[in-house]
Design a protein around this motif. Sequence first.
Motif, mmCIF file in Angstrom:
data_model
loop_
_atom_site.group_PDB
_atom_site.id
_atom_site.type_symbol
_atom_site.label_atom_id
_atom_site.label_comp_id
_atom_site.label_asym_id
_atom_site.label_seq_id
_atom_site.Cartn_x
_atom_site.Cartn_y
_atom_site.Cartn_z
ATOM 1 N N LEU A 48 0.776 -1.107 0.124
ATOM 2 C CA LEU A 48 0.046 0.001 0.014
ATOM 3 C C LEU A 48 0.843 1.364 -0.010
ATOM 4 N N ALA A 49 0.713 2.123 -1.166
ATOM 5 C CA ALA A 49 1.230 3.324 -1.114
ATOM 6 C C ALA A 49 0.545 4.205 -2.173
ATOM 7 N N VAL A 50 0.644 5.484 -1.757
ATOM 8 C CA VAL A 50 -0.022 6.280 -2.684
ATOM 9 C C VAL A 50 0.525 6.268 -4.082
ATOM 10 N N GLY A 51 -0.369 6.197 -5.048
ATOM 11 C CA GLY A 51 -0.057 6.161 -6.339
ATOM 12 C C GLY A 51 0.010 4.672 -6.962
ATOM 13 N N ASN A 52 -0.034 3.786 -6.187
ATOM 14 C CA ASN A 52 0.008 2.188 -6.685
ATOM 15 C C ASN A 52 -1.400 1.985 -7.288
ATOM 16 N N ARG A 53 -1.069 1.032 -8.291
ATOM 17 C CA ARG A 53 -2.182 0.999 -9.330
ATOM 18 C C ARG A 53 -2.196 -0.393 -9.649
ATOM 19 N N TRP A 54 -3.657 -0.912 -9.704
ATOM 20 C CA TRP A 54 -4.033 -2.527 -10.185
ATOM 21 C C TRP A 54 -4.924 -2.621 -11.184
ATOM 22 N N THR A 55 -4.937 -2.944 -12.317
ATOM 23 C CA THR A 55 -6.151 -3.152 -13.117
ATOM 24 C C THR A 55 -6.289 -4.726 -13.263
ATOM 25 N N TYR A 56 -7.834 -4.874 -13.118
ATOM 26 C CA TYR A 56 -8.295 -6.308 -13.048
ATOM 27 C C TYR A 56 -9.109 -6.409 -14.350
ATOM 28 N N VAL A 67 -4.323 3.977 -5.668
ATOM 29 C CA VAL A 67 -4.424 4.626 -4.237
ATOM 30 C C VAL A 67 -4.222 5.994 -4.308
ATOM 31 N N LEU A 68 -5.100 6.827 -3.901
ATOM 32 C CA LEU A 68 -5.182 8.184 -3.765
ATOM 33 C C LEU A 68 -4.624 8.928 -2.821
ATOM 34 N N LYS A 69 -4.673 8.469 -1.709
ATOM 35 C CA LYS A 69 -4.247 9.220 -0.347
ATOM 36 C C LYS A 69 -4.349 8.299 0.806
ATOM 37 N N GLU A 70 -3.499 8.653 1.877
ATOM 38 C CA GLU A 70 -3.394 7.948 3.175
ATOM 39 C C GLU A 70 -4.146 8.806 4.060
ATOM 40 N N GLU A 71 -4.900 8.408 4.747
ATOM 41 C CA GLU A 71 -5.621 9.130 6.118
ATOM 42 C C GLU A 71 -6.024 8.404 7.149
ATOM 43 N N ASP A 72 -5.711 8.845 8.258
ATOM 44 C CA ASP A 72 -5.943 8.060 9.638
ATOM 45 C C ASP A 72 -5.495 6.423 9.539
ATOM 46 N N TYR A 104 -5.344 4.545 7.080
ATOM 47 C CA TYR A 104 -5.952 3.891 5.813
ATOM 48 C C TYR A 104 -5.532 4.435 4.522
ATOM 49 N N PHE A 105 -5.432 3.643 3.529
ATOM 50 C CA PHE A 105 -5.026 4.074 2.185
ATOM 51 C C PHE A 105 -6.335 3.974 1.362
ATOM 52 N N HIS A 106 -6.866 5.101 0.968
ATOM 53 C CA HIS A 106 -8.054 5.367 0.395
ATOM 54 C C HIS A 106 -7.860 5.262 -1.289
ATOM 55 N N ASP A 107 -8.810 4.594 -1.888
ATOM 56 C CA ASP A 107 -8.554 4.305 -3.568
ATOM 57 C C ASP A 107 -9.634 5.060 -4.413
ATOM 58 N N ASN A 108 -9.387 5.068 -5.550
ATOM 59 C CA ASN A 108 -10.349 5.733 -6.455
ATOM 60 C C ASN A 108 -11.504 5.092 -6.430
ATOM 61 N N GLN A 109 -11.913 3.926 -6.087
ATOM 62 C CA GLN A 109 -13.035 3.025 -6.102
ATOM 63 C C GLN A 109 -13.736 3.374 -4.657
ATOM 64 N N GLY A 110 -13.336 4.305 -3.890
ATOM 65 C CA GLY A 110 -13.861 4.497 -2.528
ATOM 66 C C GLY A 110 -13.487 3.384 -1.410
ATOM 67 N N GLY A 111 -12.707 2.431 -1.673
ATOM 68 C CA GLY A 111 -12.192 1.360 -0.802
ATOM 69 C C GLY A 111 -11.106 2.037 0.177
ATOM 70 N N GLN A 112 -10.862 1.448 1.471
ATOM 71 C CA GLN A 112 -9.978 1.855 2.341
ATOM 72 C C GLN A 112 -9.290 0.703 3.145
ATOM 73 N N ARG A 150 -12.216 -1.555 6.559
ATOM 74 C CA ARG A 150 -12.780 -0.999 7.981
ATOM 75 C C ARG A 150 -13.641 -2.028 8.813
ATOM 76 N N LYS A 151 -13.938 -3.116 7.744
ATOM 77 C CA LYS A 151 -14.899 -3.967 8.625
ATOM 78 C C LYS A 151 -14.323 -5.597 8.843
ATOM 79 N N ARG A 152 -13.239 -5.755 8.020
ATOM 80 C CA ARG A 152 -12.830 -7.107 8.184
ATOM 81 C C ARG A 152 -11.267 -7.292 7.876
#
Length: 200
Positions: free
Chosen positions: A47-55, A69-74, A76-84, A95-97
């Motif tokens: 996990l690092a800001v700028g890392n990208r995966w295409t599926y 991965v767009l940013k790191e906050e609290d 957690y690494f946040h991505d362009n799909q809304g994941g953390q 956040r849940k599992r």
Amino acid sequence: MKLLSVVVRVGLGASLVVGAGGCAGRQHVAAESESRPSESLGEYYPLAVGNRWTYRVNGRADRTVDVEVLKEEDGYFHDNQGGQLAVDGFGIRDRKRYLLRGPLAAGTEWTNVVSVSSTERYRILQSGVPCEAPAGSFQHCVRVEARNRVDATTTLVNALTFAEGVGLVRVEVSAEKSNGERVPQTWLELASYKLQGSGS
């Protein structure tokens, strides 16, 4: 990473400088360390800001999902799909599992209670094994199975494959009927990736 969360929830320049006097010993040590999988859980989802995966979705080159991965906050690494996602002392989690927990050995099990009506059961099926995806072949992979009972006759089964130094390389989602029959639902496979500082 939201893609990963949705799939899980829904059923979805290092260089070696060697002196002339110690070549053989140092090369042997390097070869040994390359052949052993890492025990660091964070290595299985870098996990690092700028890392990208295409599926690829269901094996189709014309249907892809890009995760960056767009940013790191609290923590957690946040991505362009809304994941953390985060890595802590226990494993890789959203956040849940926990998606992956140690020890990295076949048979390791854990449970995630994601709501009052939903409990996910995870088990490492294989560890330290090779795996493949359109993005390449990887030597040290961990395969995890997640199960979540939907109703009296159906259980969603998610098979997650993580590659050391790469991240999530494959997700297979199926519905398992009470008679043991599995009906494939969807699957994702890593088509390409770009990790900061890795040159991949």
